[in-house]
Design a protein around this motif. Structure first.
Motif, PDB file in Angstrom:
ATOM      1  N   LEU A 165       1.419   2.815   3.344  1.00 58.59           N
ATOM      2  CA  LEU A 165       2.391   2.147   4.206  1.00 58.59           C
ATOM      3  C   LEU A 165       3.818   2.547   3.829  1.00 58.59           C
ATOM      4  O   LEU A 165       4.626   2.850   4.698  1.00 58.59           O
ATOM      5  CB  LEU A 165       2.226   0.623   4.145  1.00 58.59           C
TER       6      LEU A 165
ATOM      7  N   TRP B 251       0.830  -1.199   0.000  1.00 59.93           N
ATOM      8  CA  TRP B 251       0.000   0.000   0.000  1.00 59.93           C
ATOM      9  C   TRP B 251       0.869   1.256   0.000  1.00 59.93           C
ATOM     10  O   TRP B 251       1.805   1.381   0.791  1.00 59.93           O
ATOM     11  CB  TRP B 251      -0.895   0.024   1.223  1.00 59.93           C
TER      12      TRP B 251
ATOM     13  N   PRO C 190      -1.985   3.368  12.807  1.00 59.85           N
ATOM     14  CA  PRO C 190      -3.098   2.580  12.279  1.00 59.85           C
ATOM     15  C   PRO C 190      -2.772   1.832  10.982  1.00 59.85           C
ATOM     16  O   PRO C 190      -3.197   0.682  10.810  1.00 59.85           O
ATOM     17  CB  PRO C 190      -4.205   3.616  12.058  1.00 59.85           C
ATOM     18  N   VAL C 191      -2.026   2.437  10.080  1.00 58.72           N
ATOM     19  CA  VAL C 191      -1.686   1.765   8.819  1.00 58.72           C
ATOM     20  C   VAL C 191      -0.821   0.537   9.094  1.00 58.72           C
ATOM     21  O   VAL C 191      -1.017  -0.517   8.474  1.00 58.72           O
ATOM     22  CB  VAL C 191      -0.964   2.722   7.844  1.00 58.72           C
TER      23      VAL C 191
ATOM     24  N   GLN D 281      -0.796  -1.265  11.875  1.00 57.39           N
ATOM     25  CA  GLN D 281      -1.658  -2.262  12.499  1.00 57.39           C
ATOM     26  C   GLN D 281      -2.564  -2.936  11.466  1.00 57.39           C
ATOM     27  O   GLN D 281      -2.788  -4.150  11.524  1.00 57.39           O
ATOM     28  CB  GLN D 281      -2.478  -1.613  13.608  1.00 57.39           C
ATOM     29  N   LYS D 282      -3.039  -2.161  10.515  1.00 59.32           N
ATOM     30  CA  LYS D 282      -3.876  -2.715   9.444  1.00 59.32           C
ATOM     31  C   LYS D 282      -3.062  -3.691   8.584  1.00 59.32           C
ATOM     32  O   LYS D 282      -3.553  -4.747   8.190  1.00 59.32           O
ATOM     33  CB  LYS D 282      -4.430  -1.561   8.599  1.00 59.32           C
ATOM     34  N   TRP D 283      -1.795  -3.342   8.287  1.00 58.21           N
ATOM     35  CA  TRP D 283      -0.921  -4.219   7.497  1.00 58.21           C
ATOM     36  C   TRP D 283      -0.680  -5.527   8.243  1.00 58.21           C
ATOM     37  O   TRP D 283      -0.733  -6.597   7.675  1.00 58.21           O
ATOM     38  CB  TRP D 283       0.394  -3.514   7.181  1.00 58.21           C
ATOM     39  N   TRP D 284      -0.408  -5.437   9.537  1.00 64.89           N
ATOM     40  CA  TRP D 284      -0.191  -6.651  10.334  1.00 64.89           C
ATOM     41  C   TRP D 284      -1.410  -7.554  10.299  1.00 64.89           C
ATOM     42  O   TRP D 284      -1.293  -8.769  10.177  1.00 64.89           O
ATOM     43  CB  TRP D 284       0.136  -6.292  11.772  1.00 64.89           C
ATOM     44  N   GLU D 285      -2.574  -6.959  10.417  1.00 63.00           N
ATOM     45  CA  GLU D 285      -3.822  -7.737  10.362  1.00 63.00           C
ATOM     46  C   GLU D 285      -3.951  -8.430   9.007  1.00 63.00           C
ATOM     47  O   GLU D 285      -4.354  -9.592   8.924  1.00 63.00           O
ATOM     48  CB  GLU D 285      -5.009  -6.795  10.621  1.00 63.00           C
ATOM     49  N   TYR D 286      -3.598  -7.721   7.956  1.00 61.08           N
ATOM     50  CA  TYR D 286      -3.646  -8.254   6.591  1.00 61.08           C
ATOM     51  C   TYR D 286      -2.662  -9.405   6.391  1.00 61.08           C
ATOM     52  O   TYR D 286      -2.937 -10.354   5.663  1.00 61.08           O
ATOM     53  CB  TYR D 286      -3.343  -7.100   5.625  1.00 61.08           C
TER      54      TYR D 286
ATOM     55  N   SER E 228      -1.171  -9.220  16.450  1.00 60.20           N
ATOM     56  CA  SER E 228      -1.066  -9.424  14.991  1.00 60.20           C
ATOM     57  C   SER E 228       0.265  -8.980  14.416  1.00 60.20           C
ATOM     58  O   SER E 228       0.492  -9.150  13.218  1.00 60.20           O
ATOM     59  CB  SER E 228      -2.215  -8.747  14.226  1.00 60.20           C
TER      60      SER E 228
END
Length: 104
Positions: A29, A26, A71-72, A74-79, A90
């Motif tokens: 990121l 992304w 937040p970005v 954390q979102k990447w880790w979740e992905y 995560s």
């Protein structure tokens, strides 16, 4: 500047998916990483053991330490958590590596 190296662990059978996700990383990121002082970031895969080796240059230690709270990130880790060994939050299981040789 500090050079940082670490290892992470890919789940078996996800080699192509890991590469694909990073080929499509992304923009928000990469912008976060660059804005946090990260440069020359590479990840290498040992295909025999599925260990991932990351190496990067860090120009701002404080910003680097704050990345897990973004937040970005954390979102990447979740992905990514379905294809890697992860911690409860995560984040990838990441083990720091000590540099023993560097040739400029």
């Amino acid at each position: 500047m500090e050079r940082i190296a670490f290892k992470m662990f890919l789940n078996k059978g996800f080699e192509a998916e890991y590469k694909k996700r990073h080929d499509e990383i992304w923009p928000e990121l990469t912008n976060l990483l660059k804005d946090s002082g990260i440069a020359n970031y590479s990840i290498f895969l040992d295909e025999e053991t599925l260990v991932l080796y990351g190496v990067l240059d860090c120009h701002n230690e404080i910003e680097y330490q704050n990345l897990p709270f973004q937040p970005v990130m954390q979102k990447w880790w979740e992905y990514m958590k379905d294809i890697m060994k992860t911690n409860e939050d995560s984040s990838p299981v990441s083990i720091p590596l000590r540099e023993v040789f560097y040739m400029k």
